[in-house]
Design a protein around this motif. Sequence first.
Motif, PDB file in Angstrom:
ATOM      1  N   LEU A   1       0.920  -1.077   0.067  1.00 23.43           N
ATOM      2  CA  LEU A   1      -0.059  -0.098  -0.094  1.00 23.43           C
ATOM      3  C   LEU A   1       1.003   1.140  -0.051  1.00 23.43           C
ATOM      4  N   VAL A   2       0.283   2.369  -0.619  1.00 19.58           N
ATOM      5  CA  VAL A   2       1.231   3.600  -0.691  1.00 19.58           C
ATOM      6  C   VAL A   2       0.279   4.681  -0.071  1.00 19.58           C
ATOM      7  N   ARG A   3       0.738   5.197   0.934  1.00 18.23           N
ATOM      8  CA  ARG A   3       0.161   5.993   1.942  1.00 18.23           C
ATOM      9  C   ARG A   3      -0.307   7.257   1.187  1.00 18.23           C
ATOM     10  N   ASP A   4       0.356   7.808   0.361  1.00 13.64           N
ATOM     11  CA  ASP A   4       0.340   9.101  -0.323  1.00 13.64           C
ATOM     12  C   ASP A   4      -0.217   9.056  -1.732  1.00 13.64           C
ATOM     13  N   ALA A   5      -0.455   7.903  -2.146  1.00 13.03           N
ATOM     14  CA  ALA A   5      -0.917   7.768  -3.625  1.00 13.03           C
ATOM     15  C   ALA A   5      -2.420   7.009  -3.608  1.00 13.03           C
ATOM     16  N   THR A   6      -2.781   7.470  -2.484  1.00 12.04           N
ATOM     17  CA  THR A   6      -4.367   7.242  -2.705  1.00 12.04           C
ATOM     18  C   THR A   6      -5.192   8.305  -1.556  1.00 12.04           C
ATOM     19  N   ALA A   7      -6.340   8.361  -1.595  1.00 12.96           N
ATOM     20  CA  ALA A   7      -7.263   9.186  -0.793  1.00 12.96           C
ATOM     21  C   ALA A   7      -8.565   8.640  -0.427  1.00 12.96           C
ATOM     22  N   ALA A   8      -9.140   9.405   0.380  1.00 15.39           N
ATOM     23  CA  ALA A   8     -10.394   8.840   1.042  1.00 15.39           C
ATOM     24  C   ALA A   8     -11.131  10.291   1.331  1.00 15.39           C
ATOM     25  N   PHE A   9     -12.267  10.132   1.739  1.00 11.12           N
ATOM     26  CA  PHE A   9     -13.270  11.258   2.128  1.00 11.12           C
ATOM     27  C   PHE A   9     -12.972  12.111   3.243  1.00 11.12           C
ATOM     28  N   LEU A  10     -12.501  11.213   4.320  1.00  7.80           N
ATOM     29  CA  LEU A  10     -12.070  12.039   5.792  1.00  7.80           C
ATOM     30  C   LEU A  10     -10.596  11.311   6.302  1.00  7.80           C
ATOM     31  N   PRO A  11     -10.215  12.034   6.917  1.00  3.72           N
ATOM     32  CA  PRO A  11      -8.774  11.526   7.576  1.00  3.72           C
ATOM     33  C   PRO A  11      -9.086  10.427   8.418  1.00  3.72           C
ATOM     34  N   GLU A  12     -10.028   9.899   8.881  1.00  2.61           N
ATOM     35  CA  GLU A  12     -10.381   8.786   9.802  1.00  2.61           C
ATOM     36  C   GLU A  12     -10.425   7.586   8.858  1.00  2.61           C
ATOM     37  N   MET A  13     -10.739   7.773   7.819  1.00  2.00           N
ATOM     38  CA  MET A  13     -10.858   6.854   6.571  1.00  2.00           C
ATOM     39  C   MET A  13      -9.457   6.486   6.408  1.00  2.00           C
ATOM     40  N   MET A  14      -8.700   7.321   6.052  1.00  2.00           N
ATOM     41  CA  MET A  14      -7.321   7.180   5.786  1.00  2.00           C
ATOM     42  C   MET A  14      -6.547   6.543   7.018  1.00  2.00           C
ATOM     43  N   HIS A  15      -6.897   6.876   8.334  1.00  2.00           N
ATOM     44  CA  HIS A  15      -6.210   6.295   9.520  1.00  2.00           C
ATOM     45  C   HIS A  15      -6.736   4.714   9.226  1.00  2.00           C
TER      46      HIS A  15
ATOM     47  N   ALA B   1      -7.464   2.767   6.851  1.00  2.00           N
ATOM     48  CA  ALA B   1      -7.026   2.162   5.995  1.00  2.00           C
ATOM     49  C   ALA B   1      -5.548   1.625   6.100  1.00  2.00           C
ATOM     50  N   HIS B   2      -4.846   2.716   6.604  1.00  2.00           N
ATOM     51  CA  HIS B   2      -3.395   2.312   6.751  1.00  2.00           C
ATOM     52  C   HIS B   2      -2.744   2.096   8.021  1.00  2.00           C
ATOM     53  N   ASP B   3      -3.725   2.581   8.957  1.00  3.22           N
ATOM     54  CA  ASP B   3      -3.010   2.138  10.586  1.00  3.22           C
ATOM     55  C   ASP B   3      -3.756   1.082  11.178  1.00  3.22           C
ATOM     56  N   LEU B   4      -4.992   0.887  10.830  1.00  2.00           N
ATOM     57  CA  LEU B   4      -5.802  -0.147  11.519  1.00  2.00           C
ATOM     58  C   LEU B   4      -5.979  -1.568  10.775  1.00  2.00           C
ATOM     59  N   ASN B   5      -6.674  -1.272   9.561  1.00  2.00           N
ATOM     60  CA  ASN B   5      -6.976  -2.444   8.641  1.00  2.00           C
ATOM     61  C   ASN B   5      -5.635  -2.840   7.700  1.00  2.00           C
ATOM     62  N   GLY B   6      -4.872  -1.982   7.037  1.00  3.43           N
ATOM     63  CA  GLY B   6      -3.725  -2.280   6.339  1.00  3.43           C
ATOM     64  C   GLY B   6      -2.725  -3.299   6.941  1.00  3.43           C
ATOM     65  N   PRO B   7      -2.403  -3.087   8.142  1.00  2.02           N
ATOM     66  CA  PRO B   7      -1.260  -4.047   8.673  1.00  2.02           C
ATOM     67  C   PRO B   7      -1.964  -5.606   8.850  1.00  2.02           C
ATOM     68  N   THR B   8      -3.192  -5.783   8.721  1.00  2.00           N
ATOM     69  CA  THR B   8      -3.669  -7.031   8.827  1.00  2.00           C
ATOM     70  C   THR B   8      -3.697  -7.963   7.526  1.00  2.00           C
ATOM     71  N   TYR B   9      -3.269  -7.036   6.611  1.00  2.34           N
ATOM     72  CA  TYR B   9      -3.124  -8.038   5.099  1.00  2.34           C
ATOM     73  C   TYR B   9      -2.028  -7.434   4.431  1.00  2.34           C
ATOM     74  N   ALA B  10      -1.336  -6.275   4.486  1.00  2.00           N
ATOM     75  CA  ALA B  10      -0.349  -5.778   3.595  1.00  2.00           C
ATOM     76  C   ALA B  10       0.904  -6.093   3.965  1.00  2.00           C
ATOM     77  N   HIS B  11       2.001  -6.510   2.971  1.00  2.00           N
ATOM     78  CA  HIS B  11       3.175  -6.845   3.609  1.00  2.00           C
ATOM     79  C   HIS B  11       4.073  -5.622   3.701  1.00  2.00           C
ATOM     80  N   ALA B  12       3.519  -4.404   3.086  1.00  2.00           N
ATOM     81  CA  ALA B  12       4.465  -3.127   3.098  1.00  2.00           C
ATOM     82  C   ALA B  12       3.490  -2.172   2.929  1.00  2.00           C
ATOM     83  N   ILE B  13       3.662  -0.997   3.827  1.00  2.00           N
ATOM     84  CA  ILE B  13       2.740   0.272   3.677  1.00  2.00           C
ATOM     85  C   ILE B  13       3.668   1.412   3.837  1.00  2.00           C
ATOM     86  N   ILE B  14       4.015   1.833   2.674  1.00  2.00           N
ATOM     87  CA  ILE B  14       5.230   3.033   2.287  1.00  2.00           C
ATOM     88  C   ILE B  14       4.535   4.199   1.678  1.00  2.00           C
ATOM     89  N   THR B  15       5.582   5.037   1.468  1.00  2.00           N
ATOM     90  CA  THR B  15       5.255   6.312   0.750  1.00  2.00           C
ATOM     91  C   THR B  15       5.639   6.199  -0.714  1.00  2.00           C
TER      92      THR B  15
END
Length: 209
Positions: free
Chosen positions: A166-180, A182-196
């Motif tokens: 996943l690439v944190r700054d090459a995506t967007a969502a409607f609210l900051p909470e949705m980004m949080h 996506a990347h900090d709560l749910n992403g680490p349960t399936y992604a092998h890398a979360i980078i910029t």
Amino acid sequence: MSHSYDPRRTAVLLVDPYNDFLSEGGKIWPRLEQMAQEVGLLDHLHSVVTSAREAGVRVVFVPHRRWEPGDYETWNHPNPTQLSIMERHSFARGTWGGEFHPDFQPQPGDVVVREHWAQSGFANTDLDFQLKQHGITHVVAVGLLANTCIESTGRFAMELGYHVTLVRDATAAFLPEMMHAAHDLNGPTYAHAIITTDELTAAFKGERA
């Protein structure tokens, strides 16, 4: 943490790069604009796609269903997003909003897979087949939206055995909470890398060196 991306085995999944999402005047752009500008979405998407092509990494377009009259109207279980699409005609086929953003047009060597009806780019499409036919083992998911199509596509990729970035700054969502989420709560349960984007493009350049 360094990451390695063999260009023969890596694909960038460019999800839903439509005018309705990414362009001024697009139907959904007003809801995305603030977060997109905060993360530098358009510039970062351009950097990811450009660096991928320069490195020989395949770019795969993963488009949402372009709305057509009658879509979802007779379905038993349309989801809330589909009901919204039915109401506002997002990504309508044959309209400017349903065209890819001018900066993100398929080039020779790119793959454009069949349109997905809901949120996963894999469900009811040929994405998995195309990736396997091209020898892809690592996928980098960018585009929209972080907490819906990107998350669903990335999680499905993990279930199918792909390495997922996943690439944190090459995506967007409607609210900051949705980004949080996506990347900090749910992403680490399936992604092998979360980078910029900078980390990704540096990795791509390293593979070229």
